[in-house]
Every structure is written in C-alpha cells, then in structure tokens.
Design an enzyme around this catalytic site. Structure first.
Site, mmCIF file in Angstrom:
data_model
loop_
_atom_site.group_PDB
_atom_site.id
_atom_site.type_symbol
_atom_site.label_atom_id
_atom_site.label_comp_id
_atom_site.label_asym_id
_atom_site.label_seq_id
_atom_site.Cartn_x
_atom_site.Cartn_y
_atom_site.Cartn_z
ATOM 1 N N LEU A 265 32.084 28.504 33.096
ATOM 2 C CA LEU A 265 32.789 29.101 34.237
ATOM 3 C C LEU A 265 34.276 29.198 33.974
ATOM 4 O O LEU A 265 34.886 28.245 33.459
ATOM 5 C CB LEU A 265 32.557 28.248 35.495
ATOM 6 C CG LEU A 265 33.484 28.527 36.687
ATOM 7 C CD1 LEU A 265 33.194 29.904 37.284
ATOM 8 C CD2 LEU A 265 33.354 27.433 37.751
ATOM 9 N N SER A 266 34.890 30.312 34.359
ATOM 10 C CA SER A 266 36.342 30.472 34.397
ATOM 11 C C SER A 266 36.939 30.244 33.000
ATOM 12 O O SER A 266 36.619 30.971 32.070
ATOM 13 C CB SER A 266 36.927 29.516 35.443
ATOM 14 O OG SER A 266 38.279 29.828 35.713
ATOM 15 N N ALA A 267 37.800 29.229 32.836
ATOM 16 C CA ALA A 267 38.302 28.934 31.492
ATOM 17 C C ALA A 267 37.144 28.587 30.564
ATOM 18 O O ALA A 267 37.168 28.899 29.368
ATOM 19 C CB ALA A 267 39.309 27.790 31.538
ATOM 20 N N ALA B 287 35.686 31.911 29.661
ATOM 21 C CA ALA B 287 36.501 32.529 28.616
ATOM 22 C C ALA B 287 36.260 31.848 27.272
ATOM 23 O O ALA B 287 36.221 32.511 26.224
ATOM 24 C CB ALA B 287 37.977 32.464 29.003
#
Length: 358
Positions: A143-145, A148
């Site tokens: 998720l999120s970072a 990425a």
C-alpha cells in the site's frame, strides 16, 4: 517551478498521524538474511500447514504502518492458514525514514544493487532457501509507499516475481527526490508511458526474465495518492507488456470497476481496480464471506476484499478473482444512496479510516 513553501506544506500533510493498531503479532522476526544494504527489518509467517513447494507473498506496509498492523488489517496470514502459503513482511525503520515509508523515491534504494530493494530481494532468497518454497510462485503487494516499492521490486527484480499488486501506489522511477515524490502523488509531472516503460526495462540491468503480471488498486476519492497515479501505472505496465490502451474486459460492480488487459497468450497481464468513494487505503471486507482483515487506519471496509481477489488471481485461493458484476452508473455512489462527496459521507469515511467505526 513550485515554491519551497508549497513543498514544505505538502511534506507536513504527508506526515500521517494515524496510530498503529494495538495488536499481538502473528509474525516472527526474520534474521540473518544477508548484508541488508537498506538496513530494513523483516518478519515472516509460515503456517503450520505449509504446503510442499509453497508460494511466497511479500507484503509491504505503508507510511506510519508496521508489519504486524498491516497483517492484522489486511488478513493475509488468515488466508495463509487456509491455503498453506508463506508470507514475508519487510519493515521500514525510523532511522531510514521518519514516517516509516519505504524510500521508493531515493535512487540508492530503488536500484537492483544496493539499498532497500536489494535488502528485500535478500529476504526473499532466504525465505525460499529455508522453507523450500516454489521460485516460480513469488508475489509482492503493498500500500502507498509500500505500493510504490512493490513497483520498484517488479521493475528491479522481475526474475524473482511472477506478479505484483500495487494498492494506492505510484509508477516506478517517476521521482528521485521528496519534492518530486509529493508532486507525483498529486498527479503532476509524470513521464510518458513510453519513457516510463523504458525506465522499467532498464531497471533489471539486462537480467533475463519473464514479464510479471501487475494488478493496480485505487480509491476514486484518494486525496493522498490521486487516481491519476493508477492510470499512469497502468499505462507504464501496458507499455512494458506491449498492450493496447483498450482493455480486453471491463466489469463493474455496485462500487467498483475492474479493467483487464490480456497478453497474446491470454494471460491477465495488467488489471486495474477502481473503487468508488474510497480514500487512501486497502479495500477490505471483514464481514464478507471470507472474513478477512479488520477495519482501521488505512484499512477501509468497502465491501470488497482486495486480499481475497489478489490471492485468487494469483492462484493461491479458490474462488472467483472478480466479484459478481452488477450494473452501475458511471458515477456510482458507495454502498448507499448518499453522494460520494456529501458531508455525511466524508465524515463516515474519516471515521472508518481512523478505525472508529466499521
């Protein structure tokens, strides 16, 4: 050029204040996994019924989260118990990033050699060796970072991963500084799909590999990593796979849309999920038939279990990868007749994201 005051304001907004869930972890520390150039921590979960030649799922938490809290919220270890696969949870340390974000925008951490990406690859190799896992069935999600960083791992180590699922994440190689990262999160300054695909192709340093399948998940009301990022991710990986812009299949549910691109062999190479009314977080369905996960910070009960859908698409769990489709208008509202941007909906969303209501 953006003013420094704007960048500082965005950095302040990125400093999440949500607490970790107070949980007793089911995870065990993973130690002695290599030189660890990224100085990361690591945890694992190996169910008692681990199958022979079992699969491995690598799970990457988001900013301000930790491995234990992410596991509790997402329900991955519950699913591992049911189906006999292993889990690896890399964990960020505050010495590396004060908000506990994986450094998906730091050149030193997103290359194949050195930094956090190599640390995670070392963890994977250690898990495979210690538990005789199936090298052809290694997957990664986050998720999120962490989403990425999932894109980072797919780009830099495509020889390790069969597939990945990026939730509220960003394209690989689009940012190499904090200010660029914040701009990309808001949908500004992305490279063309062709250039972004070249960045992916260059990341593995010429290592012979297959092309991993990529699943992209995004809340349509996400103000932290805006929905344009999901489109940029899909465009990047379609270009990597040489796929057309038009999806092979499109299905819609009451609060979701699922678009799928198949390659020449018929494999589901890229898929994109959009969830109406959902903010920044992992879509879960703890009261659904699979009973996975627990609502809390960035674990959002939207009546759709991304954990179950991802695991099924990867062949780890029985069932249908795509929930039963139903007709919905293009501007559907989430789970009720209340408009997605009404005051009541915004309040309810905030309470759910804070873990105060389910």
């Amino acid at each position: 050029m953006r003013r420094i005051s704007d960048t500082l304001a965005r950095m302040a907004a990125y400093n999440y204040s949500a607490p970790f869930p107070d949980t007793s972890s089911r995870l065990a520390p993973l130690t002695d996994f290599g030189s660890d150039p990224g100085a990361l921590g690591a945890y694992s979960y190996v169910p008692p019924n681990l199958a022979a030649n079992a699969a491995l799922v690598v799970v990457l938490h988001g900013c301000t989260q930790n491995a234990a809290g992410y596991d509790q919220g997402s329900g991955w270890s519950t699913l591992a118990d049911r189906h006999g696969f292993a889990l690896l949870y890399p964990e960020q340390r505050r010495a590396n990033n004060m908000n506990l974000c994986f450094n998906w925008f730091d050149r030193a951490d997103i290359a194949r050699a050195g930094g956090e990406a190599q640390s995670i690859a070392q963890m994977v190799e250690t898990m495979v060796a210690r538990h005789a896992l199936d090298r052809s069935r290694i997957f990664v999600t986050g998720l999120s970072a962490g989403g990425a960083m999932t894109a980072v791992m797919l780009a830099t180590y495509p020889d390790l991963f069969a597939a990945g699922a990026i939730i509220g994440g960003l394209a690989y190689g689009g940012a190499t500084s904090v200010s660029q990262a914040l701009d990309r999160m808001r949908g500004h300054g992305a490279a063309s799909a062709t250039a972004a695909a070249e960045t992916v192709r260059d990341a593995s340093d010429g290592v012979s590999h297959r092309l991993p399948a990529v699943s992209i998940w995004q809340g349509e009301a996400d103000a932290t990593v805006v929905p344009a990022n999901a489109d940029q991710l899909a465009a990047q990986w379609r270009a990597v796979h040489g796929l057309a812009a038009r999806p092979s299949e499109t299905r819609r549910g009451a609060t979701w849309e699922h678009r799928l691109w198949r390659d020449a062999s018929g494999r589901a190479a890229v898929e994109q999920w959009s969830v109406a009314g959902m903010g920044h977080g992992v879509p879960i369905d703890p009261s659904g038939p699979d009973g996975l996960g627990e609502a809390g910070p960035y674990m959002l009960d939207v009546g759709l279990s991304s954990t179950q859908a991802i695991a099924t698409a990867w062949g780890l769990s029985e069932g249908t990868a795509v929930p039963h489709p139903v007709d919905r208008p293009e501007a559907a509202t989430p789970r009720s007749d209340v408009p997605a941007n009404s005051v009541q909906t915004i309040i309810n969303r905030a309470l759910r994201a804070a873990g105060l209501v389910q």
